[in-house]
Design an enzyme around this catalytic site. Structure first.
Site, PDB file in Angstrom:
ATOM      1  N   ASP A 194      22.280 -16.505 -22.566  1.00 17.18           N
ATOM      2  CA  ASP A 194      22.400 -15.907 -23.898  1.00 17.18           C
ATOM      3  C   ASP A 194      22.879 -16.939 -24.921  1.00 17.18           C
ATOM      4  O   ASP A 194      22.779 -16.710 -26.125  1.00 17.18           O
ATOM      5  CB  ASP A 194      23.304 -14.661 -23.904  1.00 17.18           C
ATOM      6  CG  ASP A 194      24.639 -14.857 -23.227  1.00 17.18           C
ATOM      7  OD1 ASP A 194      24.765 -15.754 -22.375  1.00 17.18           O
ATOM      8  OD2 ASP A 194      25.572 -14.097 -23.550  1.00 17.18           O
ATOM      9  N   HIS A 247      23.280  -7.949 -20.165  1.00 16.67           N
ATOM     10  CA  HIS A 247      23.187  -8.774 -18.948  1.00 16.67           C
ATOM     11  C   HIS A 247      22.957  -7.938 -17.676  1.00 16.67           C
ATOM     12  O   HIS A 247      23.285  -8.380 -16.576  1.00 16.67           O
ATOM     13  CB  HIS A 247      24.432  -9.631 -18.768  1.00 16.67           C
ATOM     14  CG  HIS A 247      24.655 -10.639 -19.860  1.00 16.67           C
ATOM     15  ND1 HIS A 247      23.923 -10.674 -21.021  1.00 16.67           N
ATOM     16  CD2 HIS A 247      25.549 -11.653 -19.975  1.00 16.67           C
ATOM     17  CE1 HIS A 247      24.350 -11.660 -21.790  1.00 16.67           C
ATOM     18  NE2 HIS A 247      25.342 -12.277 -21.182  1.00 16.67           N
ATOM     19  N   TYR A 283      34.490  -5.295 -24.226  1.00 16.70           N
ATOM     20  CA  TYR A 283      33.993  -6.604 -23.798  1.00 16.70           C
ATOM     21  C   TYR A 283      34.966  -7.238 -22.804  1.00 16.70           C
ATOM     22  O   TYR A 283      34.566  -7.744 -21.754  1.00 16.70           O
ATOM     23  CB  TYR A 283      33.828  -7.476 -25.042  1.00 16.70           C
ATOM     24  CG  TYR A 283      33.239  -8.842 -24.814  1.00 16.70           C
ATOM     25  CD1 TYR A 283      31.887  -9.082 -25.009  1.00 16.70           C
ATOM     26  CD2 TYR A 283      34.052  -9.916 -24.458  1.00 16.70           C
ATOM     27  CE1 TYR A 283      31.359 -10.351 -24.834  1.00 16.70           C
ATOM     28  CE2 TYR A 283      33.527 -11.180 -24.283  1.00 16.70           C
ATOM     29  CZ  TYR A 283      32.183 -11.395 -24.477  1.00 16.70           C
ATOM     30  OH  TYR A 283      31.670 -12.660 -24.303  1.00 16.70           O
ATOM     31  N   HIS A 328      34.180 -17.756 -19.066  1.00 16.92           N
ATOM     32  CA  HIS A 328      34.207 -17.015 -17.827  1.00 16.92           C
ATOM     33  C   HIS A 328      33.305 -17.615 -16.744  1.00 16.92           C
ATOM     34  O   HIS A 328      33.122 -17.011 -15.684  1.00 16.92           O
ATOM     35  CB  HIS A 328      33.788 -15.560 -18.105  1.00 16.92           C
ATOM     36  CG  HIS A 328      32.327 -15.399 -18.474  1.00 16.92           C
ATOM     37  ND1 HIS A 328      31.524 -14.477 -17.855  1.00 16.92           N
ATOM     38  CD2 HIS A 328      31.504 -16.070 -19.334  1.00 16.92           C
ATOM     39  CE1 HIS A 328      30.295 -14.527 -18.336  1.00 16.92           C
ATOM     40  NE2 HIS A 328      30.263 -15.498 -19.241  1.00 16.92           N
ATOM     41  N   GLU A 346      25.189 -20.125 -19.756  1.00 21.57           N
ATOM     42  CA  GLU A 346      24.569 -18.819 -19.539  1.00 21.57           C
ATOM     43  C   GLU A 346      23.487 -18.634 -20.611  1.00 21.57           C
ATOM     44  O   GLU A 346      23.639 -19.070 -21.765  1.00 21.57           O
ATOM     45  CB  GLU A 346      25.602 -17.682 -19.584  1.00 21.57           C
ATOM     46  CG  GLU A 346      25.015 -16.398 -19.041  1.00 21.57           C
ATOM     47  CD  GLU A 346      26.049 -15.321 -18.680  1.00 21.57           C
ATOM     48  OE1 GLU A 346      27.235 -15.475 -19.019  1.00 21.57           O
ATOM     49  OE2 GLU A 346      25.642 -14.320 -18.044  1.00 21.57           O
ATOM     50  N   HIS A 403      28.399 -23.597 -22.995  1.00 21.34           N
ATOM     51  CA  HIS A 403      28.272 -22.695 -21.834  1.00 21.34           C
ATOM     52  C   HIS A 403      26.784 -22.542 -21.554  1.00 21.34           C
ATOM     53  O   HIS A 403      25.997 -22.402 -22.486  1.00 21.34           O
ATOM     54  CB  HIS A 403      28.921 -21.356 -22.215  1.00 21.34           C
ATOM     55  CG  HIS A 403      28.797 -20.246 -21.237  1.00 21.34           C
ATOM     56  ND1 HIS A 403      28.776 -20.425 -19.874  1.00 21.34           N
ATOM     57  CD2 HIS A 403      28.706 -18.891 -21.444  1.00 21.34           C
ATOM     58  CE1 HIS A 403      28.679 -19.233 -19.292  1.00 21.34           C
ATOM     59  NE2 HIS A 403      28.626 -18.296 -20.215  1.00 21.34           N
ATOM     60  N   HIS A 419      29.821 -14.119 -29.589  1.00 22.61           N
ATOM     61  CA  HIS A 419      29.330 -12.740 -29.684  1.00 22.61           C
ATOM     62  C   HIS A 419      30.142 -11.982 -30.725  1.00 22.61           C
ATOM     63  O   HIS A 419      31.373 -12.023 -30.716  1.00 22.61           O
ATOM     64  CB  HIS A 419      29.528 -11.989 -28.360  1.00 22.61           C
ATOM     65  CG  HIS A 419      28.667 -12.477 -27.244  1.00 22.61           C
ATOM     66  ND1 HIS A 419      27.321 -12.247 -27.174  1.00 22.61           N
ATOM     67  CD2 HIS A 419      28.987 -13.179 -26.137  1.00 22.61           C
ATOM     68  CE1 HIS A 419      26.837 -12.783 -26.069  1.00 22.61           C
ATOM     69  NE2 HIS A 419      27.821 -13.366 -25.430  1.00 22.61           N
ATOM     70  N   ASP A 433      32.267 -17.464 -25.169  1.00 19.64           N
ATOM     71  CA  ASP A 433      32.344 -16.039 -24.817  1.00 19.64           C
ATOM     72  C   ASP A 433      33.723 -15.432 -25.087  1.00 19.64           C
ATOM     73  O   ASP A 433      33.834 -14.213 -25.280  1.00 19.64           O
ATOM     74  CB  ASP A 433      32.018 -15.850 -23.329  1.00 19.64           C
ATOM     75  CG  ASP A 433      30.524 -15.736 -23.085  1.00 19.64           C
ATOM     76  OD1 ASP A 433      29.848 -15.072 -23.876  1.00 19.64           O
ATOM     77  OD2 ASP A 433      30.048 -16.316 -22.098  1.00 19.64           O
TER      78      ASP A 433
END
Ligand code: FEO
Length: 401
Positions: free
Chosen positions: A83, A24, A193, A146, A81, A79, A226, A165
């Protein structure tokens, strides 16, 4: 990688990115990364999350294998985001799901990312449930874990949480489960992470862990988006690790992070480290030229003390230290002892500037900084060594030893 069966009708259909090294744009991912997403075969076939758009082909191949001719009826977007939502448009255009589920903030994020007009998006606040046949989707908002739009999806019948996440790690692997993987490496990537992505949201982590305990959720599978996934005893292992990280309990450890011009500040760092080590403190000396800021933060996570050094440069500090401290402050580390040191030629503002950074982060700056004009000599080394010993004493006091 091929799809992986999790339970009878729930499958991993994600993508592994072996070559990712920059996550990111702000954190290194030296071991690559993995984007996990999931397909549930039921009366209503449901997809949970997607992957980074450039890995779309891997995911689509997995989805098609599991679908075996069926289509996707429901789509859960935990989420926004990119990814995880990077292939949302591709999924929606290809399969035309009847219903798309997002959190209240997720709806706003989805609109702002995709500017859709006619997608069948439904807001699912905490506690709402949707039956898809033999399985129930139960939603739980996890705002700021997050992003404001983040949520978990729990399936009581499978005792399974899609936790997005949270509990993730940046690692590319052929293994999908934590219990198949090297434990020491797993712990390192979990810490890396957390320190670089989750740390500022530690209060939300604690609230979420408490909520899971209060709801007495039966969890056999904890599936982050992830890295390696957790099952059986590893569910408690992952949750315990997160509680420890979130509490930011200090360990008998100090990190010395510095930059140097003509090696004077570097020599001071080494003398301070010798003082710390002489008192039995584990110490890491980290030049910001030799260590990416995310590598430094991984070490800072469990450190009781952070010592920062820079020579004076243009009445301030060197720019890489400025960047390092900006990054560190944004991640809001708590419960640290701080101290400053550095060399100077004529004006000597470095330690004042560094101390201000430490105070801005609410570190305990109980010890006088050490500075030296141009090149350190014996007295300066003694002062540095003594600073190290004093920080070691403060650490012992903090740890109640
Ligand atoms: Fe917040 Fe993995 O994206």
């Amino acid at each position: 990688m091929n799809p992986v069966q999790i339970t009878k009708n729930i499958h991993w259909v994600g993508a592994v990115d072996w070559n990712s090294r920059n996550f990111h744009g702000y954190s290194m991912s030296p071991m690559g990364t993995t984007y996990n997403n999931f397909l549930i075969l039921d009366e209503k076939v449901t997809l949970v999350d997607t992957v980074m758009s450039r890995l779309k082909d891997q995911m689509m191949c997995n989805i098609e294998q599991v679908l075996d001719g069926r289509s996707i009826d429901y789509f859960v977007c935990n989420h926004l985001e990119l990814d995880h939502a990077g292939c949302a448009k591709d999924i929606i255009e290809k399969y035309k799901p009847e219903r798309i589920f997002v959190s209240p903030m997720g709806q706003k994020s989805m609109q702002a990312h995709y500017h859709y007009t006619d997608w069948p998006v439904e807001v699912v606040p905490t506690g709402s449930e949707v039956s898809i046949g033999e399985h129930t989707l139960r939603f739980m908002e996890t705002r700021m874990l997050h992003w404001p739009d983040s949520m978990f999806t729990y399936i009581p019948e499978a005792k399974l949480v899609f936790c997005n996440d949270a509990f993730g790690q940046n690692v590319a692997s052929s293994e999908r489960w934590a219990d198949e993987y090297d434990r020491a490496v797993l712990e390192h990537v979990m810490k890396e992470y957390y320190a670089n992505i989750v740390l500022p949201y530690s209060p939300v982590v604690l609230k979420t862990l408490d909520a899971i305990a209060e709801m007495q959720l039966d969890v056999e599978y904890l599936l982050p988006d992830h890295g390696l996934m957790f099952r059986g005893k590893d569910v408690a292992f992952a949750m315990d690790k997160y509680r420890d990280y979130a509490l930011q309990k200090p360990k008998n450890k100090a990190v010395i992070v510095y930059d140097t011009m003509w090696h004077s500040t570097e020599k001071m760092a080494e003398a301070i480290a010798a003082g710390l080590a002489s008192e039995g403190v584990c110490v890491k000396i980290m030049s910001v030229k030799a260590n990416h800021h995310s590598r430094v933060m991984t070490e800072v996570l469990e450190a009781a003390a952070v010592l920062v050094g820079s020579p004076t440069h243009n009445n301030g500090i060197l720019p890489l230290m400025g960047g390092m401290l900006t990054y560190m402050k944004g991640l809001r580390p708590q419960n640290k002892i701080g101290a400053a040191f550095g060399s100077f030629g004529w004006s000597g503002e470095c330690v004042k500037a560094l101390t201000q950074w430490l105070e801005d982060m609410n570190f305990e700056t109980i010890l006088d900084p050490v500075k030296t004009k141009f090149v350190p000599e014996h007295d300066t080394y003694k002062q540095c060594y003594e600073l190290g010993r004093q920080v070691a004493g403060a650490i012992k006091q903090k740890l109640g030893e």
